[in-house]
Scaffold this motif. Structure first.
Motif, mmCIF file in Angstrom:
data_model
loop_
_atom_site.group_PDB
_atom_site.id
_atom_site.type_symbol
_atom_site.label_atom_id
_atom_site.label_comp_id
_atom_site.label_asym_id
_atom_site.label_seq_id
_atom_site.Cartn_x
_atom_site.Cartn_y
_atom_site.Cartn_z
ATOM 1 N N PRO A 36 4.506 -1.640 -14.057
ATOM 2 C CA PRO A 36 3.327 -0.809 -14.328
ATOM 3 C C PRO A 36 1.968 -1.372 -13.886
ATOM 4 O O PRO A 36 1.073 -0.561 -13.338
ATOM 5 N N ASP A 37 1.774 -2.512 -14.046
ATOM 6 C CA ASP A 37 0.530 -3.223 -13.462
ATOM 7 C C ASP A 37 0.564 -3.190 -12.062
ATOM 8 O O ASP A 37 -0.610 -2.951 -11.354
ATOM 9 N N TRP A 38 1.563 -3.218 -11.196
ATOM 10 C CA TRP A 38 1.594 -3.001 -9.714
ATOM 11 C C TRP A 38 1.047 -1.823 -9.551
ATOM 12 O O TRP A 38 0.278 -1.310 -8.493
ATOM 13 N N MET A 39 1.421 -0.703 -10.076
ATOM 14 C CA MET A 39 1.027 0.690 -9.672
ATOM 15 C C MET A 39 -0.340 0.968 -10.126
ATOM 16 O O MET A 39 -1.274 1.456 -9.555
ATOM 17 N N VAL A 40 -0.661 0.752 -11.612
ATOM 18 C CA VAL A 40 -1.966 0.967 -11.927
ATOM 19 C C VAL A 40 -3.266 -0.109 -11.185
ATOM 20 O O VAL A 40 -4.056 0.471 -10.725
ATOM 21 N N GLY A 41 -2.594 -1.338 -10.778
ATOM 22 C CA GLY A 41 -3.548 -2.120 -10.089
ATOM 23 C C GLY A 41 -3.678 -1.704 -8.604
ATOM 24 O O GLY A 41 -4.817 -1.764 -8.174
ATOM 25 N N THR A 42 -2.730 -1.042 -7.952
ATOM 26 C CA THR A 42 -2.949 -0.710 -6.807
ATOM 27 C C THR A 42 -3.948 0.588 -6.639
ATOM 28 O O THR A 42 -4.920 0.956 -5.831
ATOM 29 N N ILE A 43 -3.537 1.502 -7.729
ATOM 30 C CA ILE A 43 -4.505 2.835 -7.547
ATOM 31 C C ILE A 43 -5.731 2.330 -7.989
ATOM 32 O O ILE A 43 -6.879 2.706 -7.565
ATOM 33 N N ALA A 44 -6.044 1.243 -9.121
ATOM 34 C CA ALA A 44 -7.330 0.820 -9.145
ATOM 35 C C ALA A 44 -8.043 0.367 -8.014
ATOM 36 O O ALA A 44 -9.311 0.573 -8.165
ATOM 37 N N HIS A 45 -7.518 -0.260 -7.123
ATOM 38 C CA HIS A 45 -7.996 -0.694 -5.977
ATOM 39 C C HIS A 45 -8.599 0.278 -5.182
ATOM 40 O O HIS A 45 -9.684 0.286 -4.627
ATOM 41 N N VAL A 46 -7.781 1.383 -4.854
ATOM 42 C CA VAL A 46 -8.471 2.345 -3.927
ATOM 43 C C VAL A 46 -9.284 3.184 -4.735
ATOM 44 O O VAL A 46 -10.134 3.788 -3.983
ATOM 45 N N LEU A 47 -9.546 3.241 -6.016
ATOM 46 C CA LEU A 47 -10.492 4.063 -6.622
ATOM 47 C C LEU A 47 -11.723 3.085 -6.566
ATOM 48 O O LEU A 47 -12.751 3.795 -6.349
ATOM 49 N N LEU A 48 -11.710 1.946 -6.849
ATOM 50 C CA LEU A 48 -12.857 1.237 -7.152
ATOM 51 C C LEU A 48 -13.463 1.078 -5.649
ATOM 52 O O LEU A 48 -14.685 1.065 -5.643
ATOM 53 N N TYR A 49 -12.746 0.654 -4.673
ATOM 54 C CA TYR A 49 -13.395 0.483 -3.469
ATOM 55 C C TYR A 49 -12.890 1.466 -2.112
ATOM 56 O O TYR A 49 -13.349 1.330 -1.206
ATOM 57 N N LYS A 50 -12.255 2.284 -2.533
ATOM 58 C CA LYS A 50 -12.066 3.611 -1.565
ATOM 59 C C LYS A 50 -11.115 3.133 -0.521
ATOM 60 O O LYS A 50 -11.569 3.379 0.704
ATOM 61 N N ASP A 51 -10.646 2.076 -0.834
ATOM 62 C CA ASP A 51 -9.675 1.452 0.565
ATOM 63 C C ASP A 51 -8.530 0.794 0.059
ATOM 64 O O ASP A 51 -8.313 0.766 -1.242
ATOM 65 N N ILE A 52 -7.677 0.314 0.990
ATOM 66 C CA ILE A 52 -6.451 -0.126 0.432
ATOM 67 C C ILE A 52 -6.477 -1.671 0.205
ATOM 68 O O ILE A 52 -7.188 -2.154 1.102
ATOM 69 N N PRO A 53 -5.800 -2.340 -0.416
ATOM 70 C CA PRO A 53 -5.754 -3.700 -0.491
ATOM 71 C C PRO A 53 -5.227 -4.478 0.598
ATOM 72 O O PRO A 53 -4.380 -4.010 1.358
ATOM 73 N N GLU A 54 -5.266 -5.765 0.643
ATOM 74 C CA GLU A 54 -4.566 -6.574 1.508
ATOM 75 C C GLU A 54 -3.016 -6.695 1.499
ATOM 76 O O GLU A 54 -2.630 -6.924 0.392
ATOM 77 N N LEU A 55 -2.337 -6.356 2.498
ATOM 78 C CA LEU A 55 -0.971 -6.149 2.603
ATOM 79 C C LEU A 55 -0.400 -7.243 3.241
ATOM 80 O O LEU A 55 -0.836 -7.857 4.082
ATOM 81 N N ASP A 56 1.085 -7.506 2.888
ATOM 82 C CA ASP A 56 1.931 -8.375 3.670
ATOM 83 C C ASP A 56 2.618 -7.552 4.959
ATOM 84 O O ASP A 56 2.284 -6.579 5.193
ATOM 85 N N SER A 57 3.547 -8.403 5.413
ATOM 86 C CA SER A 57 4.097 -7.795 6.596
ATOM 87 C C SER A 57 5.117 -6.676 6.396
ATOM 88 O O SER A 57 5.565 -5.888 7.360
ATOM 89 N N PHE A 58 5.385 -6.456 5.084
ATOM 90 C CA PHE A 58 6.456 -5.231 4.527
ATOM 91 C C PHE A 58 5.396 -4.381 3.891
ATOM 92 O O PHE A 58 5.759 -3.263 3.304
ATOM 93 N N GLY A 59 4.097 -4.221 4.134
ATOM 94 C CA GLY A 59 3.297 -3.301 3.317
ATOM 95 C C GLY A 59 2.948 -3.199 2.035
ATOM 96 O O GLY A 59 2.368 -2.321 1.475
ATOM 97 N N ARG A 60 3.186 -4.568 1.282
ATOM 98 C CA ARG A 60 3.038 -4.678 -0.108
ATOM 99 C C ARG A 60 1.781 -5.395 -0.357
ATOM 100 O O ARG A 60 1.176 -6.337 0.552
ATOM 101 N N PRO A 61 1.089 -4.907 -1.445
ATOM 102 C CA PRO A 61 -0.343 -5.739 -1.822
ATOM 103 C C PRO A 61 0.004 -7.202 -2.154
ATOM 104 O O PRO A 61 0.808 -7.742 -2.849
ATOM 105 N N LYS A 62 -0.640 -7.958 -1.342
ATOM 106 C CA LYS A 62 -0.476 -9.298 -1.677
ATOM 107 C C LYS A 62 -0.693 -9.990 -2.843
ATOM 108 O O LYS A 62 -0.387 -11.175 -3.531
ATOM 109 N N MET A 63 -1.734 -9.295 -3.674
ATOM 110 C CA MET A 63 -2.005 -9.447 -4.971
ATOM 111 C C MET A 63 -0.928 -9.722 -5.896
ATOM 112 O O MET A 63 -0.965 -10.226 -6.948
#
Length: 352
Positions: A192-219
């Motif tokens: 659940p933290d991966w989902m809430v954290g990803t949504i949190a990033h786009v809501l707070l910064y109106k942008d996507i987080p840094e991603l790895d080569s498979f499109g996953r949030p590096k955080m």
């Protein structure tokens, strides 16, 4: 309460072990402010899936899911949780939100996209008296979204529905929608933290987080399970369990921790209580694009290490009869050279 959280502090919060139990709670005040300030809306749709990703989200405990949905993330529609249904949900909820917020909303997709028979295997509603396929909905909503957030391995990489023989022609969302930023949050299901954290990033910064080569949030997906596995010491001493319930590294029983990228070993599930290895099960690498198209509870003949190297499992450790090992996860070769693995005088299970 601070009014601003820098991206640097946000990433540190998401990646830190202190957030393993209460990350959502720590983010809640900032997200509530973002929602009040007009955070981009989120539309959540489901296709070929078991709904496990949504169930995982419902297990958010700090704060509870009611607080998350009502006051923390701006979800305008969710097929399991929204009160509206039928025309009110589809046309007034989903498509109206998309029309009113072109390129400003974020689309969450759960489940693979059936493309066989022009998408007829998955119907999700009606519009103007015509059936709407999930394929058409993903294409229409995805093309107008600021970004697509794929929650779960099925939407990210195809997952179980796209595994051969795949009679419905299921595909990953990225194979259906092009030229739109995509964030993959894999897992079967994701924490659940991966989902809430990803949504949190786009809501707070109106942008996507840094991603790895498979499109996953590096955080959340920067390290392999094996690095912090509770059974790592068994591996380092070449003690491998041959049956479930035995002490030892679970590599012989199909564990794919050396190739699985996520932080489950430091971010346990169910409120920080448990995760696969602690429960006695091998890691199935459900966050990887190949899942589940490999032997599940059998050791793999080869274990990928990097872009150009593989090591056969039979080369790992004296217990499996090998003296020379290529290495796994960057540390195994060093263990062999120092005699910790592969030597004839290794400590056996039960020795002191």
């Amino acid at each position: 309460m601070p009014t601003k959280l820098s991206r640097r502090d946000f990433v540190k919060l998401c990646a830190g072990s202190a957030a393993a139990i209460s990350m959502s709670g720590l983010l809640a005040p900032y997200l509530a402010q973002a929602v009040e300030a007009g955070a981009p809306p989120v539309i959540w749709i489901q296709g070929a899936s078991c709904t496990g990703c949504s169930i995982s989200l419902l297990n958010t405990v700090h704060p509870d899911i009611k607080e998350v949905l009502l006051n923390t993330i701006s979800v305008r529609y969710h097929p399991n949780l929204s009160a509206a249904s039928g025309d009110l949900a589809v046309n007034e909820g989903i498509f109206k939100t998309a029309r009113d917020n072109p390129k400003k909303y974020f689309l969450v997709v759960e489940g693979a996209v059936p493309t066989g028979a022009d998408g007829m295997y998955c119907m999700v509603g009606e519009r103007n008296g015509q059936h709407i396929t999930f394929l058409d909905m993903v294409k229409e909503l995805g093309s107008q979204a600021a970004a697509i957030l794929n929650f779960g391995t099925c939407s990210a990489y195809g997952g179980l529905p796209a595994t051969p023989p795949n009679p419905t022609g299921c595909k990953a969302v990225g194979d259906v929608v092009k030229n739109v930023p995509i964030v993959n949050v894999p897992g079967c299901p994701p924490h659940p933290d991966w989902m809430v954290g990803t949504i949190a990033h786009v809501l707070l910064y109106k942008d996507i987080p840094e991603l790895d080569s498979f499109g996953r949030p590096k955080m959340f997906f920067s390290h392999i399970i094996h690095d912090n596995c509770e059974r790592r010491q068994y591996f380092d001493n070449a003690i491998f369990a041959k049956n479930f319930g035995e002490p030892g590294c679970l590599l012989e029983l199909g564990c794919k921790g050396p190739m699985a990228f996520c932080d489950s070993s430091t971010r346990p599930w169910n409120g920080g209580v448990n995760w696969c290895i602690r429960a006695g099960a091998p890691c199935l690498a459900c966050t990887e694009p190949q899942f589940p198209g490999w032997p599940i509870y059998e050791r793999m003949p080869e274990m990928p290490i990097g872009p150009a190297m593989t090591a056969t499992v039979d080369q790992i450790g004296g217990v499996l009869g090998a003296a020379a090992v290529l290495g796994i996860g960057g540390h195994l070769a060093g263990n062999v050279m120092t005699g910790r693995i592969g030597g004839k005088n290794n400590e056996k299970e039960g020795d002191n």
